[in-house]
Design a protein around this motif. Structure first.
Motif, PDB file in Angstrom:
ATOM      1  N   LEU A  33       0.895  -1.279  -0.054  1.00  0.00           N
ATOM      2  CA  LEU A  33      -0.002  -0.228  -0.081  1.00  0.00           C
ATOM      3  C   LEU A  33       0.859   1.200  -0.090  1.00  0.00           C
ATOM      4  CD1 LEU A  33      -3.052   0.904   0.060  1.00  0.00           C
ATOM      5  CD2 LEU A  33      -2.907   1.083   2.631  1.00  0.00           C
ATOM      6  N   LEU A  34       1.795   1.085   0.739  1.00  0.00           N
ATOM      7  CA  LEU A  34       2.970   2.397   0.710  1.00  0.00           C
ATOM      8  C   LEU A  34       3.588   2.626  -0.588  1.00  0.00           C
ATOM      9  CD1 LEU A  34       4.372   4.455   2.816  1.00  0.00           C
ATOM     10  CD2 LEU A  34       6.080   2.702   2.957  1.00  0.00           C
ATOM     11  N   GLY A  35       3.787   1.532  -1.297  1.00  0.00           N
ATOM     12  CA  GLY A  35       4.452   1.647  -2.613  1.00  0.00           C
ATOM     13  C   GLY A  35       3.499   2.339  -3.444  1.00  0.00           C
ATOM     14  N   ILE A  36       2.219   1.789  -3.682  1.00  0.00           N
ATOM     15  CA  ILE A  36       1.256   2.303  -4.604  1.00  0.00           C
ATOM     16  C   ILE A  36       1.278   3.781  -4.263  1.00  0.00           C
ATOM     17  CG2 ILE A  36      -1.339   2.585  -4.907  1.00  0.00           C
ATOM     18  CD1 ILE A  36      -1.390  -0.464  -4.159  1.00  0.00           C
ATOM     19  N   ILE A  37       1.415   4.291  -3.241  1.00  0.00           N
ATOM     20  CA  ILE A  37       1.313   5.764  -3.189  1.00  0.00           C
ATOM     21  C   ILE A  37       2.634   6.367  -4.136  1.00  0.00           C
ATOM     22  CG2 ILE A  37       1.914   7.656  -1.501  1.00  0.00           C
ATOM     23  CD1 ILE A  37       0.487   6.183   0.553  1.00  0.00           C
ATOM     24  N   SER A  38       3.727   5.727  -4.061  1.00  0.00           N
ATOM     25  CA  SER A  38       4.902   6.402  -4.780  1.00  0.00           C
ATOM     26  C   SER A  38       4.625   6.112  -6.183  1.00  0.00           C
ATOM     27  CB  SER A  38       6.061   5.408  -4.339  1.00  0.00           C
ATOM     28  OG  SER A  38       6.030   4.108  -4.679  1.00  0.00           O
ATOM     29  N   TYR A  39       3.815   5.013  -6.652  1.00  0.00           N
ATOM     30  CA  TYR A  39       3.719   4.758  -8.092  1.00  0.00           C
ATOM     31  C   TYR A  39       2.775   5.683  -8.453  1.00  0.00           C
ATOM     32  CZ  TYR A  39       4.988  -0.211  -6.397  1.00  0.00           C
ATOM     33  OH  TYR A  39       5.519  -1.235  -6.040  1.00  0.00           O
ATOM     34  N   ILE A  61      10.759   5.922  -1.086  1.00  0.00           N
ATOM     35  CA  ILE A  61       9.321   5.126  -0.280  1.00  0.00           C
ATOM     36  C   ILE A  61       9.193   3.789  -1.116  1.00  0.00           C
ATOM     37  CG2 ILE A  61       6.984   5.163  -0.085  1.00  0.00           C
ATOM     38  CD1 ILE A  61       7.062   8.279   0.378  1.00  0.00           C
ATOM     39  N   ALA A  62       9.129   3.733  -2.319  1.00  0.00           N
ATOM     40  CA  ALA A  62       9.221   2.529  -3.112  1.00  0.00           C
ATOM     41  C   ALA A  62      10.300   1.669  -2.750  1.00  0.00           C
ATOM     42  CB  ALA A  62       9.290   2.886  -4.739  1.00  0.00           C
ATOM     43  N   GLY A  63      11.513   2.139  -2.641  1.00  0.00           N
ATOM     44  CA  GLY A  63      12.827   1.326  -2.433  1.00  0.00           C
ATOM     45  C   GLY A  63      12.475   0.679  -0.865  1.00  0.00           C
ATOM     46  N   PHE A  64      12.033   1.586   0.153  1.00  0.00           N
ATOM     47  CA  PHE A  64      11.624   0.655   1.509  1.00  0.00           C
ATOM     48  C   PHE A  64      10.742  -0.259   1.586  1.00  0.00           C
ATOM     49  CE2 PHE A  64       9.819   0.665   5.542  1.00  0.00           C
ATOM     50  CZ  PHE A  64      10.894   0.572   6.432  1.00  0.00           C
ATOM     51  N   SER A  65       9.602   0.165   0.847  1.00  0.00           N
ATOM     52  CA  SER A  65       8.595  -0.748   0.944  1.00  0.00           C
ATOM     53  C   SER A  65       8.893  -2.269  -0.146  1.00  0.00           C
ATOM     54  CB  SER A  65       7.284  -0.187   0.175  1.00  0.00           C
ATOM     55  OG  SER A  65       7.392   0.177  -1.245  1.00  0.00           O
ATOM     56  N   GLY A  66       9.510  -1.820  -1.195  1.00  0.00           N
ATOM     57  CA  GLY A  66       9.892  -3.098  -1.930  1.00  0.00           C
ATOM     58  C   GLY A  66      11.009  -3.987  -1.425  1.00  0.00           C
ATOM     59  N   GLY A  67      11.737  -3.440  -0.743  1.00  0.00           N
ATOM     60  CA  GLY A  67      12.905  -4.106   0.074  1.00  0.00           C
ATOM     61  C   GLY A  67      12.213  -5.056   1.053  1.00  0.00           C
ATOM     62  N   MET A  68      11.487  -4.542   1.939  1.00  0.00           N
ATOM     63  CA  MET A  68      10.939  -5.151   2.768  1.00  0.00           C
ATOM     64  C   MET A  68       9.816  -6.363   2.398  1.00  0.00           C
ATOM     65  SD  MET A  68       8.987  -4.045   6.425  1.00  0.00           S
ATOM     66  CE  MET A  68      10.625  -3.275   6.886  1.00  0.00           C
ATOM     67  N   PRO A  81       4.903   3.031 -16.786  1.00  0.00           N
ATOM     68  CA  PRO A  81       4.933   1.962 -16.160  1.00  0.00           C
ATOM     69  C   PRO A  81       4.774   1.989 -14.836  1.00  0.00           C
ATOM     70  CG  PRO A  81       6.914   2.412 -17.570  1.00  0.00           C
ATOM     71  CD  PRO A  81       6.138   3.507 -17.597  1.00  0.00           C
ATOM     72  N   TYR A  82       4.684   3.054 -14.210  1.00  0.00           N
ATOM     73  CA  TYR A  82       4.286   3.481 -12.668  1.00  0.00           C
ATOM     74  C   TYR A  82       2.868   3.166 -12.655  1.00  0.00           C
ATOM     75  CZ  TYR A  82       8.968   4.842 -12.894  1.00  0.00           C
ATOM     76  OH  TYR A  82      10.487   5.166 -13.320  1.00  0.00           O
ATOM     77  N   GLY A  83       2.188   3.841 -13.562  1.00  0.00           N
ATOM     78  CA  GLY A  83       0.597   3.604 -13.658  1.00  0.00           C
ATOM     79  C   GLY A  83       0.140   2.071 -13.640  1.00  0.00           C
ATOM     80  N   MET A  84       0.870   1.290 -14.401  1.00  0.00           N
ATOM     81  CA  MET A  84       0.781   0.020 -14.500  1.00  0.00           C
ATOM     82  C   MET A  84       1.074  -0.942 -13.264  1.00  0.00           C
ATOM     83  SD  MET A  84       2.600  -2.591 -17.571  1.00  0.00           S
ATOM     84  CE  MET A  84       4.096  -2.109 -16.598  1.00  0.00           C
ATOM     85  N   MET A  85       1.985  -0.278 -12.551  1.00  0.00           N
ATOM     86  CA  MET A  85       2.233  -1.004 -11.240  1.00  0.00           C
ATOM     87  C   MET A  85       1.017  -0.896 -10.247  1.00  0.00           C
ATOM     88  SD  MET A  85       4.807  -3.043 -11.420  1.00  0.00           S
ATOM     89  CE  MET A  85       4.315  -3.340  -9.815  1.00  0.00           C
ATOM     90  N   VAL A  86       0.227   0.485 -10.429  1.00  0.00           N
ATOM     91  CA  VAL A  86      -0.869   0.634  -9.490  1.00  0.00           C
ATOM     92  C   VAL A  86      -1.787  -0.305  -9.787  1.00  0.00           C
ATOM     93  CG1 VAL A  86      -2.439   2.426  -9.100  1.00  0.00           C
ATOM     94  CG2 VAL A  86      -0.208   3.169  -9.332  1.00  0.00           C
ATOM     95  N   VAL A  87      -1.933  -0.627 -10.936  1.00  0.00           N
ATOM     96  CA  VAL A  87      -3.184  -1.679 -11.491  1.00  0.00           C
ATOM     97  C   VAL A  87      -3.038  -2.845 -10.838  1.00  0.00           C
ATOM     98  CG1 VAL A  87      -4.429  -2.508 -13.392  1.00  0.00           C
ATOM     99  CG2 VAL A  87      -3.878  -0.207 -13.342  1.00  0.00           C
TER     100      VAL A  87
END
Length: 422
Positions: A308-314, A332-339, A391-397
């Motif tokens: 959910l945190l990552g979606i905000i960044s996307y 933000i995307a790095g922290f959420s993705g790493g975890m 690409p980032y809009g695609m990741m939201v979906v």
């Protein structure tokens, strides 16, 4: 020095030292492996002009390389349960070393493509082997912390490759980044070879597979062939596969197209790479913090919250075109993705029986890599057609359904408490 348990006697201290050496060797392999495979991505903005590439060709380079991982990783994973793991990791490192030296003499798109295939073949050895070895050596909460430490080293390798790639190119030309990373790979080859000698002297892998943890919801316990047992996995393991694939897709977007995005929005190559390096650096903190966050969350709850945190960044990356906002979103995307990445792997280490773990990790990385390849190919086409935010809009979906799934099963996908030994 990372210490995972306090040893009360000499025998336990010897085991601790052996476990720690193994953790460091595997982590060094992860650093080198992930750094080498993303070094080429750090030079994508350069390659657009140097080799006269377009965004679609960049997507093909990433996607076809990932397809090689899809083919090779399950094969390596199948043997990871039977063959000395140090031999397999050493083989992969040697292939990576050769490919790095070949990149220096690349002249066109076709040569880049062929060398990328060799590089990806070499990189296919680490993940199923290293994760299998680590998950068998560290169990319970030690697995959370060991897995987070090892995943952090991989993210640090990505950080280092983006930090030095464009910088070395600006100073010394095309070959310099590959020569530097070849030296690092050579050091890793030597360290892995020493680990192999140690394991051969002891008659096999330095750390034999321990007993599996106590009963955990969702673990594989069905009798029969290994493939039959894989097919018998319940929704807990299906959740691991999907979450890992989506996380891999986000990672691919930021590491393969992130510097292209920043360069396209006005930054020079070095500064654009620093932005992507920021993504990887914060991912180190996310992965390493897994052990502490797991004290308060179930796996599914943690994955859902971080996604959910990552979606905000996307969303911000897709809709806002200012580098001033892009960089915080990378963090933000790095922290959420790493975890998320570390959590899915640690979850797999607990939910899958040890005797088929190598095969499972091979299948896991093949599936997530196939997803990453598809996302890379579509990202290249979407960027060419709709701009750098596509690409980032695609990741939201893609991510929203996973978040809903994670929160819906967070109470069901939960391990039973296991007493810590540290």
């Amino acid at each position: 020095m990372v210490v995972f348990l306090m040893a009360p006697d000499d025998g336990a201290r010897i085991l601790l030292d052996r476990d720690t050496r193994l953790l460091y060797t595997i982590s060094l392999n992860h650093f080198t492996n992930d750094g080498a495979t993303t070094l080429i991505s750090s030079l994508f903005p350069v390659m657009l002009g140097l080799f006269h590439l377009d965004y679609i060709q960049v997507g093909v380079l990433v996607a076809l390389g990932l397809v090689v991982n899809v083919v090779v990783q399950p094969l390596v994973g199948r043997y990871a349960d039977k063959v000395n793991g140090d031999k397999l990791m050493l083989t992969g490192m040697i292939l990576i070393l050769v490919s790095l030296l070949l990149f220096v003499i690349a002249t066109d798109f076709l040569s880049l493509l062929l060398i990328t295939i060799l590089l990806r073949a070499g990189s296919s050895f680490f993940h199923p082997v290293g994760l299998t070895r680590l998950s068998k050596a560290f169990v319970s909460l030690r697995a959370d912390r060991a897995m987070g430490f090892m995943i952090a080293f991989g993210s640090f390798g990505v950080f280092a490759s983006f930090l030095v790639g464009g910088f070395l190119y600006d100073l010394f030309g095309w070959g310099a980044p590959f020569y530097v990373w070849a030296v690092i790979t050579g050091i890793t080859v030597i360290a892995t070879w020493k680990q192999l000698r140690t394991s051969l002297k002891s008659g096999g892998d330095p750390v034999p597979a321990p007993e599996s943890p106590p009963v955990v919801d969702g673990r594989v316990s069905v009798k029969g062939s290994i493939f039959g047992r894989l097919l018998a996995m319940d929704r807990s393991v299906a959740f691991i596969l999907v979450a890992s694939t989506v996380s891999s897709g986000a990672y691919t977007v930021f590491t393969s197209f992130g510097n292209l995005t920043l360069a396209g929005r006005g930054l020079n190559v070095v500064d654009a790479n620093l932005g992507t390096a920021l993504f990887a650096a914060v991912a180190v903190a996310g992965a390493y913090g897994l052990g502490r966050f797991r004290l308060s969350f179930s796996y599914a709850g943690l994955i859902g919250s971080m996604m959910l945190l990552g979606i905000i960044s996307y969303i911000v990356m897709a809709l806002v075109t200012s580098p001033a906002l892009d960089l915080p979103m990378f963090a933000i995307a790095g922290f959420s993705g790493g975890m998320v990445g570390a959590a899915t792997l640690a979850m797999a280490a607990e939910f899958v029986d040890a005797e088929i773990r190598g095969l499972f990790f091979g299948v896991l990385f093949a599936i997530q890599t196939l997803g990453g390849a598809a996302i890379s190919a579509v990202s290249g086409i979407a960027t060419e057609a709709y701009g750098l935010g596509a690409p980032y809009g695609m990741m939201v979906v893609i991510s929203i359904p996973l978040v809903l799934w994670a929160f819906s099963v967070r109470r069901q996908v939960r391990r039973q408490p296991i007493r810590s030994t540290y």
